[in-house]
Design an enzyme around this catalytic site. Structure first.
Site, mmCIF file in Angstrom:
data_model
loop_
_atom_site.group_PDB
_atom_site.id
_atom_site.type_symbol
_atom_site.label_atom_id
_atom_site.label_comp_id
_atom_site.label_asym_id
_atom_site.label_seq_id
_atom_site.Cartn_x
_atom_site.Cartn_y
_atom_site.Cartn_z
ATOM 1 N N SER A 17 0.755 -1.227 0.066
ATOM 2 C CA SER A 17 0.065 0.134 -0.022
ATOM 3 C C SER A 17 0.769 1.372 0.021
ATOM 4 O O SER A 17 1.952 1.414 0.722
ATOM 5 C CB SER A 17 -0.853 0.056 1.351
ATOM 6 O OG SER A 17 -1.448 1.187 1.356
ATOM 7 N N SER A 19 -0.613 4.189 0.914
ATOM 8 C CA SER A 19 -1.290 5.222 1.676
ATOM 9 C C SER A 19 -0.361 5.637 2.792
ATOM 10 O O SER A 19 -0.441 6.653 3.063
ATOM 11 C CB SER A 19 -2.395 4.388 2.332
ATOM 12 O OG SER A 19 -3.282 4.281 1.143
ATOM 13 N N THR A 64 -9.084 -0.770 2.806
ATOM 14 C CA THR A 64 -9.165 -1.199 1.545
ATOM 15 C C THR A 64 -9.343 -2.703 1.484
ATOM 16 O O THR A 64 -9.938 -3.510 2.245
ATOM 17 C CB THR A 64 -7.608 -0.704 1.038
ATOM 18 O OG1 THR A 64 -7.570 -1.159 -0.207
ATOM 19 C CG2 THR A 64 -6.702 -1.709 1.816
ATOM 20 N N LYS A 68 -14.041 -3.349 2.769
ATOM 21 C CA LYS A 68 -14.607 -2.101 2.479
ATOM 22 C C LYS A 68 -16.268 -2.339 2.906
ATOM 23 O O LYS A 68 -16.900 -1.521 3.314
ATOM 24 C CB LYS A 68 -14.579 -1.709 0.987
ATOM 25 C CG LYS A 68 -13.116 -0.852 0.960
ATOM 26 C CD LYS A 68 -13.139 -0.069 -0.394
ATOM 27 C CE LYS A 68 -11.816 0.403 -0.847
ATOM 28 N NZ LYS A 68 -11.728 1.100 -1.966
ATOM 29 N N ASN A 89 -14.573 3.480 2.869
ATOM 30 C CA ASN A 89 -13.159 3.284 2.757
ATOM 31 C C ASN A 89 -12.487 4.446 3.653
ATOM 32 O O ASN A 89 -11.229 4.496 3.872
ATOM 33 C CB ASN A 89 -12.599 3.850 1.461
ATOM 34 C CG ASN A 89 -12.785 5.337 1.425
ATOM 35 O OD1 ASN A 89 -13.467 6.043 1.784
ATOM 36 N ND2 ASN A 89 -11.779 5.998 0.423
ATOM 37 N N ASP A 105 -14.135 7.285 -2.140
ATOM 38 C CA ASP A 105 -13.669 6.917 -3.339
ATOM 39 C C ASP A 105 -14.253 7.637 -4.678
ATOM 40 O O ASP A 105 -13.427 7.909 -5.417
ATOM 41 C CB ASP A 105 -14.025 5.665 -3.327
ATOM 42 C CG ASP A 105 -13.098 4.709 -2.820
ATOM 43 O OD1 ASP A 105 -11.942 5.128 -2.466
ATOM 44 O OD2 ASP A 105 -13.392 3.435 -2.334
ATOM 45 N N GLY A 133 -17.709 -4.197 -6.107
ATOM 46 C CA GLY A 133 -17.656 -3.231 -4.891
ATOM 47 C C GLY A 133 -17.055 -1.887 -5.390
ATOM 48 O O GLY A 133 -17.598 -0.888 -5.167
ATOM 49 N N ALA A 134 -16.211 -2.061 -6.263
ATOM 50 C CA ALA A 134 -15.437 -0.883 -6.909
ATOM 51 C C ALA A 134 -16.516 0.005 -7.633
ATOM 52 O O ALA A 134 -16.226 1.355 -7.597
ATOM 53 C CB ALA A 134 -14.079 -1.321 -7.567
ATOM 54 N N TYR A 254 -4.177 0.267 -10.007
ATOM 55 C CA TYR A 254 -3.095 0.984 -10.186
ATOM 56 C C TYR A 254 -1.843 -0.038 -9.832
ATOM 57 O O TYR A 254 -1.956 -1.161 -9.165
ATOM 58 C CB TYR A 254 -2.827 2.396 -9.442
ATOM 59 C CG TYR A 254 -3.226 1.792 -8.035
ATOM 60 C CD1 TYR A 254 -4.543 2.265 -7.761
ATOM 61 C CD2 TYR A 254 -2.365 1.568 -6.942
ATOM 62 C CE1 TYR A 254 -4.951 2.269 -6.438
ATOM 63 C CE2 TYR A 254 -2.634 1.412 -5.719
ATOM 64 C CZ TYR A 254 -4.032 1.546 -5.456
ATOM 65 O OH TYR A 254 -4.456 1.607 -4.303
ATOM 66 N N GLY A 276 -5.115 4.098 -11.888
ATOM 67 C CA GLY A 276 -5.844 5.043 -10.723
ATOM 68 C C GLY A 276 -5.138 5.600 -9.605
ATOM 69 O O GLY A 276 -5.522 5.867 -8.552
HETATM 70 P P1 ATR Z 1 -14.411 -5.393 -6.190
HETATM 71 O O1 ATR Z 1 -14.533 -4.896 -4.807
HETATM 72 O O2 ATR Z 1 -12.904 -5.165 -6.735
HETATM 73 O O3 ATR Z 1 -15.049 -4.636 -7.377
HETATM 74 P P2 ATR Z 1 -15.804 -7.776 -6.556
HETATM 75 O O4 ATR Z 1 -16.986 -6.980 -5.729
HETATM 76 O O5 ATR Z 1 -15.529 -8.938 -6.182
HETATM 77 O O6 ATR Z 1 -14.532 -6.766 -6.473
HETATM 78 O O7 ATR Z 1 -16.552 -7.410 -8.249
HETATM 79 C C1 ATR Z 1 -15.723 -8.015 -9.177
HETATM 80 C C2 ATR Z 1 -15.863 -7.224 -10.541
HETATM 81 O O8 ATR Z 1 -14.944 -7.622 -11.368
HETATM 82 C C3 ATR Z 1 -17.358 -7.964 -10.805
HETATM 83 O O9 ATR Z 1 -18.042 -6.942 -11.840
HETATM 84 C C4 ATR Z 1 -16.932 -8.935 -11.847
HETATM 85 O O10 ATR Z 1 -17.845 -9.586 -12.816
HETATM 86 P P3 ATR Z 1 -18.820 -10.441 -12.256
HETATM 87 O O11 ATR Z 1 -19.915 -9.703 -11.622
HETATM 88 O O12 ATR Z 1 -19.355 -11.210 -13.679
HETATM 89 O O13 ATR Z 1 -18.144 -11.558 -11.522
HETATM 90 C C5 ATR Z 1 -15.597 -8.367 -12.621
HETATM 91 N N1 ATR Z 1 -14.788 -9.746 -12.967
HETATM 92 C C6 ATR Z 1 -13.488 -10.182 -12.310
HETATM 93 N N2 ATR Z 1 -12.857 -10.935 -12.846
HETATM 94 C C7 ATR Z 1 -13.567 -10.939 -14.274
HETATM 95 C C8 ATR Z 1 -13.108 -11.541 -15.452
HETATM 96 N N3 ATR Z 1 -12.096 -12.416 -15.416
HETATM 97 N N4 ATR Z 1 -14.013 -11.311 -16.579
HETATM 98 C C9 ATR Z 1 -14.798 -10.299 -16.359
HETATM 99 N N5 ATR Z 1 -15.155 -9.685 -15.318
HETATM 100 C C10 ATR Z 1 -14.516 -9.930 -14.214
#
Ligand code: ATR
Length: 307
Positions: A17, A19, A64, A68, A89, A105, A133-134, A254, A276
């Protein structure tokens, strides 16, 4: 000199990190007497790690991956934007000792896009890739701006549709699967989310229109990668047609090296591609302001990190 007031970032893993470095620069610049450490806590250790830190005098936390969402149940109150994002966050210990969860964020991204990169978001067609989540953390902030177009595309379309439903009061967002983006012709893309649900397509007012030179208008002005796929070193099968020579690409991830999404976006011929880092720095400055009531100037620290 009195003892420094304690702050920290909590995550897992946390060793890489930036931060602590960013907040050290902020503290030096503002003259605030604060310390900032990194706390590595696995999911099952989150509760005890937060309790211990606060018991030892901790005044605030950045939160992080992967905590979150999980940290919400440890909060006494949430700000409206944290509630909407469904993620925290920033934790602030209030005067009465209670813990308030906030989320900087969205505003961090907005400041980076508008102030640092000079983008005119209101007049842009924006595509957010991912619905986890992001994505949630930034979508309300973007929707509030009422950009010309705001589309969310996800591998699992249902998750994008859920977000569209949840955020319906904030601003109009449309949901697409990657396949729909790839196959989109103006007629298909004219459908809005209600059409998917109701199987009716009488609303043509908010769809994409072909522009005069015959361009199908599939290229977006701004494409934001909010998927976590880059963590695995991969790029999902995003259709290249979303990128044109004027498209600006932004990766919420990033890295000290180029992220897979940035490499992909450049290969599609985008106008510019940014990791980012700027969002990371601006969300940190907003957290610092919540804790210390003074906003650091981010110019210096932005020069020290990649762009
Ligand atoms: P974060 O908090 O980083 O957003 P998350 O809540 O697990 O993590 O969400 C991951 C996101 O990345 C989701 O939109 C996921 O798509 P799905 O909803 O279909 O699972 C997407 N994602 C992760 N790996 C992927 C991959 N190999 N191809 C396409 N989408 C992916």
């Amino acid at each position: 000199m009195s003892e420094a007031e304690k702050y920290a970032v909590i995550g897992h893993p946390i060793a890489h990190s930036k931060s602590p470095v960013i907040h050290k620069v902020f503290a030096e610049q503002t003259g605030e007497n604060v310390s900032y450490e990194a706390i590595d806590a696995a999911p099952e250790e989150l509760h005890s790690a937060v309790t211990r830190f606060i018991a030892l005098g901790g005044r605030g936390l950045n939160v992080t991956v992967p905590h979150k969402q999980a940290i919400i149940e440890l909060m006494d109150t949430l700000t409206e934007r944290a509630e909407i994002a469904g993620a925290v966050n920033t934790v602030i210990k209030l005067e009465d000792g209670s813990l308030c969860g906030d989320n900087t964020d969205g505003i961090g991204l907005l400041i980076d896009l508008q102030d640092n990169l000079g983008l005119d978001l209101e007049n842009m067609r924006i595509l957010v890739l991912g619905a986890g989540g992001a994505a949630r953390g930034i979508l309300a902030t973007l929707a509030e701006l009422r950009p010309e177009e705001l589309v969310i595309a996800n591998r699992t379309l249902d998750k994008a549709l859920d977000i569209v439903d949840e955020f319906a009061d904030i601003g109009r967002i449309k949901a697409r699967s990657f396949e729909e983006l790839a196959e989109a012709d103006p007629e298909v893309i004219d459908l809005d989310v209600d059409d998917y649900i109701d199987d009716e397509s009488d609303d043509e007012s908010n769809g994409y229109d072909s522009d005069e030179d015959g361009d199908s208008g599939l290229e977006f002005d701004l494409v934001i990668n909010a998927t976590s796929a880059g963590l695995e070193g991969t790029v999902p099968p995003f259709p290249g047609c979303i990128i044109g020579p004027d498209t600006v690409c932004y990766d919420l991830s990033y890295s000290m090296r180029e992220t897979p999404f940035i490499t992909w976006a450049k290969a599609q011929g985008c106008a510019a591609a940014h990791q980012g880092w700027g969002m990371l720095i601006e969300q940190a400055a907003e957290s610092f302001k919540l804790w210390r009531d003074i906003r650091p100037d981010t110019t210096e620290v932005r020069k020290q990190l990649p762009s």
